[in-house]
Design an enzyme around this catalytic site. Sequence first.
Site, PDB file in Angstrom:
ATOM      1  CD  GLN A 233       9.483 -30.175 -22.081  1.00  0.00           C
ATOM      2  OE1 GLN A 233      10.865 -30.532 -22.177  1.00  0.00           O
ATOM      3  NE2 GLN A 233       8.764 -29.070 -21.245  1.00  0.00           N
TER       4      GLN A 233
ATOM      5  N   GLY B 139      12.906 -28.566 -29.452  1.00  0.00           N
ATOM      6  CA  GLY B 139      13.799 -28.729 -29.722  1.00  0.00           C
ATOM      7  C   GLY B 139      15.116 -28.939 -28.452  1.00  0.00           C
ATOM      8  N   GLY B 140      14.705 -28.360 -27.941  1.00  0.00           N
ATOM      9  CA  GLY B 140      15.372 -29.280 -26.368  1.00  0.00           C
ATOM     10  C   GLY B 140      14.920 -28.286 -25.443  1.00  0.00           C
ATOM     11  CG  MET B 141      13.230 -28.514 -20.925  1.00  0.00           C
ATOM     12  SD  MET B 141      12.002 -27.592 -20.666  1.00  0.00           S
ATOM     13  CE  MET B 141      12.587 -27.110 -19.050  1.00  0.00           C
ATOM     14  CD  GLU B 142      14.365 -24.561 -20.394  1.00  0.00           C
ATOM     15  OE1 GLU B 142      14.728 -24.829 -20.967  1.00  0.00           O
ATOM     16  OE2 GLU B 142      13.993 -23.078 -19.793  1.00  0.00           O
ATOM     17  CG  ASN B 143      15.144 -31.244 -18.285  1.00  0.00           C
ATOM     18  OD1 ASN B 143      14.134 -29.823 -18.075  1.00  0.00           O
ATOM     19  ND2 ASN B 143      14.233 -31.327 -19.152  1.00  0.00           N
TER      20      ASN B 143
ATOM     21  CG  HIS C 173      17.558 -22.108 -26.789  1.00  0.00           C
ATOM     22  ND1 HIS C 173      17.306 -20.248 -27.227  1.00  0.00           N
ATOM     23  CD2 HIS C 173      16.635 -21.544 -25.438  1.00  0.00           C
ATOM     24  CE1 HIS C 173      16.282 -19.723 -26.035  1.00  0.00           C
ATOM     25  NE2 HIS C 173      15.769 -21.323 -25.405  1.00  0.00           N
ATOM     26  CD  GLU C 174      16.735 -25.698 -24.787  1.00  0.00           C
ATOM     27  OE1 GLU C 174      16.806 -24.706 -23.391  1.00  0.00           O
ATOM     28  OE2 GLU C 174      16.568 -25.225 -25.835  1.00  0.00           O
TER      29      GLU C 174
ATOM     30  CG  HIS D 102      17.181 -21.536 -22.114  1.00  0.00           C
ATOM     31  ND1 HIS D 102      15.921 -20.651 -20.157  1.00  0.00           N
ATOM     32  CD2 HIS D 102      16.434 -22.558 -22.049  1.00  0.00           C
ATOM     33  CE1 HIS D 102      14.751 -20.179 -21.347  1.00  0.00           C
ATOM     34  NE2 HIS D 102      15.384 -21.145 -22.551  1.00  0.00           N
TER      35      HIS D 102
ATOM     36  CD  GLU E 121      12.354 -19.829 -23.524  1.00  0.00           C
ATOM     37  OE1 GLU E 121      13.434 -19.869 -23.963  1.00  0.00           O
ATOM     38  OE2 GLU E 121      11.927 -21.068 -22.923  1.00  0.00           O
TER      39      GLU E 121
ATOM     40  CG  ASP F 252       2.239 -25.628 -22.793  1.00  0.00           C
ATOM     41  OD1 ASP F 252       3.609 -25.782 -22.168  1.00  0.00           O
ATOM     42  OD2 ASP F 252       2.542 -26.685 -23.007  1.00  0.00           O
TER      43      ASP F 252
ATOM     44  CE1 TYR G 214      10.211 -18.994 -26.876  1.00  0.00           C
ATOM     45  CE2 TYR G 214      12.515 -20.178 -26.898  1.00  0.00           C
ATOM     46  CZ  TYR G 214      11.409 -20.087 -27.266  1.00  0.00           C
ATOM     47  OH  TYR G 214      10.361 -21.322 -25.901  1.00  0.00           O
TER      48      TYR G 214
ATOM     49  NE  ARG H 268      13.000 -28.934 -33.046  1.00  0.00           N
ATOM     50  CZ  ARG H 268      13.805 -27.946 -33.406  1.00  0.00           C
ATOM     51  NH1 ARG H 268      14.900 -29.127 -33.661  1.00  0.00           N
ATOM     52  NH2 ARG H 268      14.472 -26.879 -33.123  1.00  0.00           N
TER      53      ARG H 268
ATOM     54  CE  LYS I 197      12.119 -24.864 -35.782  1.00  0.00           C
ATOM     55  NZ  LYS I 197      14.041 -24.219 -36.109  1.00  0.00           N
TER      56      LYS I 197
HETATM   57  N1  BES Z   1      12.732 -23.734 -22.363  1.00  0.00           N
HETATM   58  C1  BES Z   1      11.968 -24.687 -23.560  1.00  0.00           C
HETATM   59  C2  BES Z   1      11.002 -25.338 -24.466  1.00  0.00           C
HETATM   60  C3  BES Z   1       9.285 -25.102 -24.033  1.00  0.00           C
HETATM   61  C4  BES Z   1       9.685 -23.683 -24.149  1.00  0.00           C
HETATM   62  C5  BES Z   1       9.042 -25.848 -23.479  1.00  0.00           C
HETATM   63  C6  BES Z   1       7.660 -23.443 -23.317  1.00  0.00           C
HETATM   64  C7  BES Z   1       7.658 -25.629 -22.602  1.00  0.00           C
HETATM   65  C8  BES Z   1       7.251 -24.654 -22.720  1.00  0.00           C
HETATM   66  C9  BES Z   1      13.179 -24.691 -24.311  1.00  0.00           C
HETATM   67  O1  BES Z   1      14.573 -23.292 -23.410  1.00  0.00           O
HETATM   68  C10 BES Z   1      13.147 -24.013 -26.043  1.00  0.00           C
HETATM   69  O2  BES Z   1      13.046 -22.410 -26.083  1.00  0.00           O
HETATM   70  N2  BES Z   1      13.645 -24.530 -26.825  1.00  0.00           N
HETATM   71  C11 BES Z   1      13.070 -24.212 -28.308  1.00  0.00           C
HETATM   72  C12 BES Z   1      14.389 -24.483 -29.159  1.00  0.00           C
HETATM   73  C13 BES Z   1      15.510 -22.509 -28.859  1.00  0.00           C
HETATM   74  C14 BES Z   1      17.013 -23.006 -30.057  1.00  0.00           C
HETATM   75  C15 BES Z   1      14.900 -21.529 -29.604  1.00  0.00           C
HETATM   76  C16 BES Z   1      12.341 -25.459 -29.051  1.00  0.00           C
HETATM   77  O3  BES Z   1      12.554 -26.270 -28.275  1.00  0.00           O
HETATM   78  O4  BES Z   1      12.254 -24.996 -29.807  1.00  0.00           O
HETATM   79 ZN    ZN Z   2      14.690 -21.653 -24.276  1.00  0.00          ZN
END
Ligand code: BES
Ligand code: ZN
Length: 602
Positions: A141, A268-272, A295-296, A299, A318, A373, A381, A554, A556
């Site tokens: 990550q 939750g997700g990462m837009e690789n 969302h991803e 991106h 974001e 971070d 967002y 996770r 969150k």
């Molecule tokens: N790019 C982010 C994840 C991220 C941001 C990782 C900053 C490290 C540093 C990803 O697109 C994201 O926003 N994920 C959200 C889910 C989304 C539906 C809001 C998450 O992981 O909660």
């Molecule tokens: Zn995002």
Amino acid sequence: MSPGNSRADDASTADVHSHARPAEARVTHVDLDLTVDFGTRVLQGVATLDIERQPGAAVTLDSRGLEIQQVKALGKEGKAEVVPFTLGPADPILGSSLTVKLPEGANRIAIAYRTSKGATAVQWLDPAGTAGGRSPFLFTQSEAIHARSWIPLQDSPAVKVTYTALVRVPDGLVAVMSAEQRGKKAGAYEFEMRQPVAPYLIALAVGDLAFRPLGPRTGVWAEPSVVEAAAKEFVDTETMVEAVEKRYGPYRWGRYDLLVLPPSFPFGGMENPRLTFATPTILAGDRSLVALVAHELAHSWSGNLVTNATWGDFWLNEGFTTYIQQRVIEDLYGVARGDMERLLGYRELKEELARFAPKDQVLRIDLSGRDPDDGMTQVPYEKGALFLTLLEKTFGRDRFDAYLRGYFDRFAFKSITTADFEADLKQRLFVQDEAAAKKIDLNAWLHQPGLPTDAPVPHSDRFAAVEAAVTRWKDGAAPASLGTADWSTHEWVHFIQSLPDKLDAAKLAELDSAFGLTKRGNAEILVPWLVVAIRNEYKPADARLESLLTTVGRRKFLMPLYTELLKTPTGKARAKAIFDKAKGFYHPIAAESVSRLLAGKS
Ligand code: BES
Ligand code: ZN
């Protein structure tokens, strides 16, 4: 003009989170030859970097905790020569600079290195941490600045690179990356990313993985025991890609696949690129949590194509993405669902704005001296998405869609700052309707704290009905009479969040037995319910709380639960005991966040 500048203009907006000086020497391509060693939990190999530089300039890279074994300079004729390198002091946030002086004519360096135990981007899982329980698993990550903990490179989102990789894995395991699979030979997988991407988008996962196609250019990877459920949950993925393309222009990355990770994935997700990494907690069984896929996927335009040039401009990634995500959900599942999701986001934003310092409430944020971070709050967002929604409402949907489509074309494969966006907005959108433009207070939206009074406040009729149900229940109506039969995940979340702060055990038990809340498998519903349970010391939920905190990593979900536990002395003791059990299972990023919380540092 600096060498190979991928910035849209040449404003010298420095990235305070990188040691690199790309105006002097810039990495343009990264080639990796890596061996994945599960025994020692080390990635070991060679990173070969192509460099464009001013005559005589040394190249400065980022690294954090890497053991650099040797650096060779490669000349045009392929002549290799060992050269000295300097590792700067280890800054706790930025890591160490790695400076290499190059002989004249050399435009490529090969760095032999290995990762260390503390590599923050990498999580090594024992078989016990996976769904199958038989094979180990590894994933990286890199966002925001963790790429430097597994690859020596210029770890700035303004320094885009193409990349190739050869990844050697143990027999029987599959490697996937945020790139095109080129083939497999003798236990090694080959990858190529031909479009320039920011380093935080370089990603690798290795494990017992299976694939299911979803559409002509979409599919899902997951452990074999998870892949069928994942394919069912994500059936709409191809349609989603089409929906975004219709509004904002072609998907430019070839395939769009998803990878479902083990439950310790901290996000939750990462837009690789080409391969979104996702938490298994979105496999709710009813497709109710696919906003994360939207969302991803979004991106692929906002973030991966047009990228924030610095982490202070993170809202460009974001906020735009959250806005597009909301539009996609509305396109696919209707206005009512879009409204509910907007309102849930709005509510979280308001809660944060109520407790954040003013400097943390702005879209263009100053993160110098801080870990980027820390910028991952609802502000970039949700405030970002509200701003774009205001532009949409003020200029009209069609005109704003056309503007955004042009924006992605103009800045494709570039990295831009908030100032670049402001200039483009004025030049391309504001000129179309001066009366509308006069209504927009750009400075207030981009640079001032709080929420401007013209923020478009979302409204949901369905949520109004949920609030009415809460009122009836408080007034003595039986749970069975509340009309919950057709409620979606969103309505349940809103119901739980609308409950009074204080409730006695009998009232909680009444809800729990009617609606099976403690037994829910959907963490979006379960977590707010457990927060209510902790707040009111509802004992029947204790075991479920502990099982969640020790099986889901996770962030969150972890943060609100630990935060609630910390509010009382008994809760605090419990939080510490659970964290001691769980921390080996958490990803370093999540473990760090929780441990800071427990230490009272954030
Ligand atoms: N790019 C982010 C994840 C991220 C941001 C990782 C900053 C490290 C540093 C990803 O697109 C994201 O926003 N994920 C959200 C889910 C989304 C539906 C809001 C998450 O992981 O909660
Ligand atoms: Zn995002």
